[in-house]
Design a protein around this motif. Sequence first.
Motif, PDB file in Angstrom:
ATOM      1  N   ASN A 181       0.876  -1.142   0.047  1.00 11.73           N
ATOM      2  CA  ASN A 181       0.040  -0.066  -0.165  1.00 11.73           C
ATOM      3  C   ASN A 181       0.828   1.448   0.074  1.00 11.73           C
ATOM      4  O   ASN A 181       1.387   1.632   1.150  1.00 11.73           O
ATOM      5  CB  ASN A 181      -0.893  -0.110   1.130  1.00 11.73           C
ATOM      6  N   ASN A 230     -13.724  -1.604   0.810  1.00 10.16           N
ATOM      7  CA  ASN A 230     -13.001  -1.365   1.889  1.00 10.16           C
ATOM      8  C   ASN A 230     -11.511  -1.025   1.373  1.00 10.16           C
ATOM      9  O   ASN A 230     -10.740  -0.213   2.536  1.00 10.16           O
ATOM     10  CB  ASN A 230     -12.782  -2.477   2.900  1.00 10.16           C
ATOM     11  N   VAL A 260     -10.507   1.532  -0.133  1.00  8.61           N
ATOM     12  CA  VAL A 260     -10.210   2.982  -0.157  1.00  8.61           C
ATOM     13  C   VAL A 260      -9.806   3.424   1.250  1.00  8.61           C
ATOM     14  O   VAL A 260      -9.483   4.268   1.455  1.00  8.61           O
ATOM     15  CB  VAL A 260     -11.688   3.634  -0.533  1.00  8.61           C
ATOM     16  N   ASN A 261      -9.814   2.447   2.520  1.00  5.76           N
ATOM     17  CA  ASN A 261      -9.390   2.775   3.675  1.00  5.76           C
ATOM     18  C   ASN A 261      -7.947   2.819   3.729  1.00  5.76           C
ATOM     19  O   ASN A 261      -7.329   3.176   4.663  1.00  5.76           O
ATOM     20  CB  ASN A 261      -9.947   1.926   4.475  1.00  5.76           C
ATOM     21  N   ASN A 262      -7.074   2.264   2.628  1.00  5.87           N
ATOM     22  CA  ASN A 262      -5.804   2.053   2.595  1.00  5.87           C
ATOM     23  C   ASN A 262      -5.187   3.219   1.542  1.00  5.87           C
ATOM     24  O   ASN A 262      -5.778   3.650   0.708  1.00  5.87           O
ATOM     25  CB  ASN A 262      -5.278   0.664   2.205  1.00  5.87           C
ATOM     26  N   SER A 277      -6.759   6.435   0.783  1.00 12.81           N
ATOM     27  CA  SER A 277      -7.105   7.042   1.903  1.00 12.81           C
ATOM     28  C   SER A 277      -6.399   8.223   2.140  1.00 12.81           C
ATOM     29  O   SER A 277      -7.015   9.363   2.490  1.00 12.81           O
ATOM     30  CB  SER A 277      -6.588   6.150   3.104  1.00 12.81           C
ATOM     31  N   ASP A 278      -5.381   8.674   1.454  1.00 13.82           N
ATOM     32  CA  ASP A 278      -4.768   9.867   1.122  1.00 13.82           C
ATOM     33  C   ASP A 278      -5.401  10.873   0.370  1.00 13.82           C
ATOM     34  O   ASP A 278      -5.275  12.139   0.426  1.00 13.82           O
ATOM     35  CB  ASP A 278      -3.166   9.557   0.505  1.00 13.82           C
ATOM     36  N   GLY A 338     -10.310   8.848   1.082  1.00  8.10           N
ATOM     37  CA  GLY A 338     -10.974   7.710   1.776  1.00  8.10           C
ATOM     38  C   GLY A 338     -12.301   7.387   1.342  1.00  8.10           C
ATOM     39  O   GLY A 338     -12.865   7.423   0.212  1.00  8.10           O
ATOM     40  N   ALA A 339     -13.068   6.899   2.041  1.00 10.47           N
ATOM     41  CA  ALA A 339     -14.849   6.433   1.837  1.00 10.47           C
ATOM     42  C   ALA A 339     -15.558   7.843   1.553  1.00 10.47           C
ATOM     43  O   ALA A 339     -16.253   8.025   0.558  1.00 10.47           O
ATOM     44  CB  ALA A 339     -15.208   5.866   2.845  1.00 10.47           C
ATOM     45  N   GLY A 348     -12.097   8.645  -2.221  1.00  7.81           N
ATOM     46  CA  GLY A 348     -10.546   8.431  -2.475  1.00  7.81           C
ATOM     47  C   GLY A 348     -10.411   7.956  -3.705  1.00  7.81           C
ATOM     48  O   GLY A 348      -9.297   8.228  -4.676  1.00  7.81           O
TER      49      GLY A 348
END
Length: 438
Positions: free
Chosen positions: A110, A147, A149-151, A155-156, A159-160, A167
């Motif tokens: 990631n 999920n 998108v949480n990494n 996420s930068d 995110g969600a 993101g």
Amino acid sequence: MFFALLICSASAGPNGKLTWFGTVNHPVAPIGPGYTNPFPDQNNIPIAQGVATGHQLPWNIIRDEEVDIIHQSFVKDPGWAANTQAALNYCVANGMALVITFYYPSFDGNQGWAYVQAQAQMAAPFLGGNCPVYIHIVNEVLNGNTNFVNNPPFSDLGGAGGTGIDGFIAYVKALRSIFPPNCKLGMSDFNVCDHTLNLGAFNLASAIHVYQVLAANGAKLDFFAAEGYWMNYNWTPYSDPVAMLNDLCNRFGSATGTPIIYSEFTPMATEKGTPFWAKQSDTWKNLLGAMAAHPWVIGMTGPWGGIRYSQVWRDGFGSEKLNWMWNDSSGNADGDPDQTGQIGPGAITPTLTWIQGWVPGHVSGSAPTPTPTPTATPPQPTPKPTPPQPTPTPTATPPQPTPTPPQPTPTPTPTPTATPTLSSGTYRAPAGTVIHVP
């Protein structure tokens, strides 16, 4: 230029043709049991050049399994740049398309957005020009949900957020602004338009949702890459693999308006017992026919690793025994894909021979050389002269009434025999072959 005609559209199926047909190739660096041939594989022949014969594979699209931008630069291997440049030059020269993987989080880790953005900016100058480049901007992230998108890097970028994938929307828009306009962007994943390991199409709903949300927020993707492994099985609840392909592609295509490429088509396996099709040729004939006929499917690349026995994918499930089409090794293959008994050095499977004959009529841009139909049309002149002959005889008889008084004198009745001489000179040789790139 001429490539503008080949941009993604859902128009391949109705005319019974695929836009793209190729394989997943190896680069120059030795991979597997020492394959070091130059990339692209010189065994393959661009379809615009003529008919493939012997152990040649016809193609008009290249996918190199090692041109993975983030991974190659991440491990400090500059080979991706040389491979990409060589492949792009080859594609431009031969009217072909190129497929690359940009980011594979499971393999590449990631990475933060700053790093990913820098890699995109570094790669972009190598990807421009007069050649369609299909970029898998992310590979295998769905796993039945969104999920990912949480990494990082997603996420930068938000995110969600409010849409659930803010993101990822930002990621797509950013890459669109970096890559040249000839680049087509899409996701690649499994169990969307195929079943693997009898787990069902568990990524289908997630893929549809992501593509719909992207489109609704100004970030529509150009294609979807469905992997297509182990498709010689009769997955429940479908009556056969063609029924599965048709249903899943219908559902994804109609819900998203997005064309589909089967990107890692490696359909043969033995791990589930008795498959629906035990022979490689039956599997490829049925599934390629279904792809060409389907309105949302525009192409296929496979099998993974290519058609050489020395390089075909070894997955632990016996895939290498059944997915090779040319034994390029010096010993016997340990599988007999078409049950012919021909497994020695140099053996080719009936599937490859069938593909060589099938591609010219079912893949856009194929060279007209193989089309025996033009040679069949020259017989048409024979029907054509015969219709004209009835007409000249009636036209010849109307003049006869006027010369009827002089008929005794006129041995001119032979003058009608002048008509045969005229008709016999009306035959034409067919025009020369014109090779064009659509």
